[in-house]
Each structure stands twice: as structure tokens, then as C-alpha cells.
Design an enzyme around this catalytic site. Structure first.
Site, mmCIF file in Angstrom:
data_model
loop_
_atom_site.group_PDB
_atom_site.id
_atom_site.type_symbol
_atom_site.label_atom_id
_atom_site.label_comp_id
_atom_site.label_asym_id
_atom_site.label_seq_id
_atom_site.Cartn_x
_atom_site.Cartn_y
_atom_site.Cartn_z
ATOM 1 N N ASP A 115 0.775 -1.064 0.186
ATOM 2 C CA ASP A 115 -0.082 0.103 0.172
ATOM 3 C C ASP A 115 0.986 1.332 0.099
ATOM 4 O OD1 ASP A 115 -2.212 -1.520 -0.021
ATOM 5 O OD2 ASP A 115 -2.551 -1.214 2.082
ATOM 6 N N ALA A 116 2.032 1.117 0.851
ATOM 7 C CA ALA A 116 2.867 2.417 0.679
ATOM 8 C C ALA A 116 3.481 2.624 -0.733
ATOM 9 C CB ALA A 116 3.819 2.175 1.665
ATOM 10 N N VAL A 117 3.912 1.565 -1.492
ATOM 11 C CA VAL A 117 4.370 1.782 -2.585
ATOM 12 C C VAL A 117 3.302 2.304 -3.610
ATOM 13 C CG1 VAL A 117 5.340 0.668 -4.604
ATOM 14 C CG2 VAL A 117 6.020 -0.134 -2.426
ATOM 15 N N THR A 118 2.131 1.683 -3.529
ATOM 16 C CA THR A 118 0.939 2.199 -4.367
ATOM 17 C C THR A 118 0.901 3.747 -4.055
ATOM 18 O OG1 THR A 118 -0.132 0.458 -4.152
ATOM 19 C CG2 THR A 118 -1.567 2.206 -4.826
ATOM 20 N N ASP A 139 3.028 0.374 -10.028
ATOM 21 C CA ASP A 139 1.775 -0.432 -10.259
ATOM 22 C C ASP A 139 2.068 -1.905 -10.448
ATOM 23 O OD1 ASP A 139 -0.862 0.029 -9.933
ATOM 24 O OD2 ASP A 139 -1.111 -0.101 -12.425
ATOM 25 N N ASP A 194 3.901 -3.002 -6.573
ATOM 26 C CA ASP A 194 2.906 -3.112 -5.353
ATOM 27 C C ASP A 194 2.125 -4.512 -5.609
ATOM 28 O OD1 ASP A 194 1.466 -2.339 -7.500
ATOM 29 O OD2 ASP A 194 0.538 -0.744 -6.389
ATOM 30 N N ARG A 252 1.203 -10.152 -4.018
ATOM 31 C CA ARG A 252 1.161 -11.624 -4.098
ATOM 32 C C ARG A 252 2.237 -12.263 -3.397
ATOM 33 N NH1 ARG A 252 0.535 -9.213 -9.297
ATOM 34 N NH2 ARG A 252 2.619 -9.693 -9.889
ATOM 35 N N ASP A 276 -5.702 0.804 -4.877
ATOM 36 C CA ASP A 276 -4.970 0.800 -6.336
ATOM 37 C C ASP A 276 -5.630 1.325 -7.253
ATOM 38 O OD1 ASP A 276 -2.333 -0.134 -7.869
ATOM 39 O OD2 ASP A 276 -3.863 -1.168 -8.822
ATOM 40 N N ASP A 295 -5.395 5.043 -8.880
ATOM 41 C CA ASP A 295 -5.036 5.055 -10.397
ATOM 42 C C ASP A 295 -5.916 6.151 -11.207
ATOM 43 O OD1 ASP A 295 -3.188 2.996 -10.438
ATOM 44 O OD2 ASP A 295 -4.501 1.432 -11.472
#
Length: 268
Positions: free
Chosen positions: A57-60, A94, A97, A102, A115, A119
Site C-alpha cells: 500500500d505504501a508503494v501504491t 503499479d 505493488d 502476491r 490501487d 489510478d
């Protein structure tokens, strides 16, 4: 003679159907190969972030902030190629994350919702930055601001049409211009348009995207209508295939009535 014509018609339909199916299959296969290639590239970065305790979630969130910053800082100033480079770097979040979710087993409805929602912010920033560019720096083409704004609105409507259809138990995917088509087109052409000093390239692709996105909205709308007409059970607002709730018996208060007072009706 009638049989011959009918046979030719059926043969043409089968041939066109096979060609269409093959094109869709080839496109999906190409996208799968693209994802497999970049998954191998980004997997070391994603694994490192997981070891450092960074969440998907942080990367998103960081990726969306980077895309928005690249578009809204550089595009309005006319630095299209630089903004495109910055956006492209963060767009790969995208993929990162998704791989992280996964791999760590943290894929969830919340992650999918976050996500998809972010977007939409990134898409809005990219086209919004171009709207500001045409309304400001490129003052000699103000009509392009309107065209780009229309492309932005139709792109958002395309995504909404699919989400709303799926919430009703229907399908509204596909069409002439999906999200990946819009982003790749505007970023790639925008980069070369600025580097080669050929602004007309970006103008042409934005005009085409405005038209293609409009057609996509119409295609998805007609697809949903066709599904509803084909199955009367889909006409109700409840769960597809279930009858609407029965009306209360005379003299019996409705479900939204409490202590004799009418509660305000629900809104959607």
C-alpha cells in the site's frame, strides 16, 4: 441461390469472428509477455522493499504521488519530455505493488480498491497537467485545452462505466480505448513530440483519444443494455436473477418506517 448467400454470410461471420478472437488473443498474449518481462526486472526491487518492511500500500501511495507530481509540476510548464520520464519511473510502482502483495500474501479487497482509486488520481493528473499546459504555456492552441479536458472526462467515464456495470453484476470491459491504451499513447507520443519539437504529434493523439474514449463509453453502454435486454432478470436493481422485494401488506409499515415515523429514503 439463397442458401449460397446465407452460407457466404455465415462464412464471412465465422472468418471475421476468428480474426477478432485471434486479435484479442494476440493482444492478451503480448500483454502477458510484457508483464512477465517487467516482473523479472522489478522483482529484485520488490523483494528488497519487502525485506525492509515496506508495504504494498505504501508503494501504491508513493507511486501515485510521484505520477501526480511529475504531471502537475512539469506538464504545465511545457516540460513534457521531463514530466513523462518522471511519470514513467513511478508508473512501474503499479507492477511493484502487485508483485509485493502476491509474494507476501497480502492481496486483499482493500489493496485492490486503493490501487484502482489512486489510478484514477494519476490519470486525472496526467491529462489535467496537459489541460493546464494548453491553457497556459501553449497559449496559441487554447482549443486543445478543451479537447484534452474532454479526453480526461471520457477516460474517467470509461472506467466508471465498467465499475458500475460490475457492481450490477454485468460486464462492461473492452472497447476501443482502455486505460493502458490511453496512458501509453499519451506518454510515448508526448515524449517524442517534445523531444522532436513536433507539438502536432501530441495534439493529434489527444484528438484521437478524445474520440476513441467517447466511442468506448458508447460501446460499453450498448454492451450493458444488450445484456439487460437479453436477460430480464438483470433489469432489477437487486442481485441479478432475484426478484425485487415484495411490497408490504396494506396497513403494515414498510421496512424503513420506525415507531410510526417515516425514515428518509436511501439514496444512491
Amino acid at each position: 441461390m439463397v442458401r449460397y448467400r446465407r452460407g457466404v454470410g455465415e462464412g464471412l461471420w465465422v472468418a471475421s469472428h476468428r480474426v477478432g478472437t485471434r486479435l484479442v488473443y494476440d493482444r492478451v498474449a503480448m500483454l502477458n509477455r510484457f508483464r512477465q518481462f517487467w516482473t523479472k526486472v522489478i522483482s529484485p526491487i520488490a523483494n528488497l522493499l519487502l525485506k525492509l518492511g515496506v508495504s504494498a500500500d505504501a508503494v501504491t501511495l508513493v507511486g501515485t504521488i510521484g505520477v501526480c507530481a511529475g504531471a502537475l509540476i512539469f506538464f504545465p510548464r511545457g516540460h513534457i519530455w521531463l514530466g513523462t520520464v518522471v511519470i514513467t519511473c513511478f508508473v512501474f510502482s503499479d507492477l511493484i505493488d502487485g508483485y509485493m502483495a502476491r509474494t507476501s500474501g497480502t492481496s486483499s479487497k482493500w489493496g485492490s480498491y486503493l490501487d484502482s482509486t489512486l489510478d484514477r488520481l494519476g490519470d486525472g493528473a496526467i491529462f489535467g497537467g496537459l489541460v493546464l499546459y494548453y491553457a497556459g504555456s501553449a497559449g496559441d492552441t487554447p482549443w486543445m485545452a478543451a479537447v484534452t479536458l474532454w479526453a480526461l472526462v471520457m477516460g474517467a467515464t470509461t472506467s466508471y462505466a465498467r465499475a458500475k456495470a460490475e457492481s450490477l453484476g454485468l460486464q462492461a470491459s473492452g472497447g476501443l480505448a482502455e486505460r493502458s491504451d490511453r496512458l501509453v499513447s499519451v506518454l510515448v507520443i508526448g515524449f517524442f513530440s517534445d523531444v522532436l519539437n513536433l507539438p502536432i504529434l501530441l495534439e493529434i493523439v489527444l484528438c484521437l483519444l478524445a474520440v476513441a474514449s467517447t466511442i468506448t463509453v458508447v460501446q460499453r453502454t450498448l454492451s450493458v443494455r444488450k445484456q439487460v435486454l437479453a436477460d430480464p432478470a438483470n433489469a432489477g436493481l437487486g442481485t441479478p436473477g432475484t426478484p425485487p422485494p415484495a411490497s408490504p401488506a396494506p396497513g403494515k409499515p414498510a421496512a424503513n418506517e420506525q415507531d410510526g415515523n417515516d425514515a428518509p429514503p436511501a439514496t444512491s
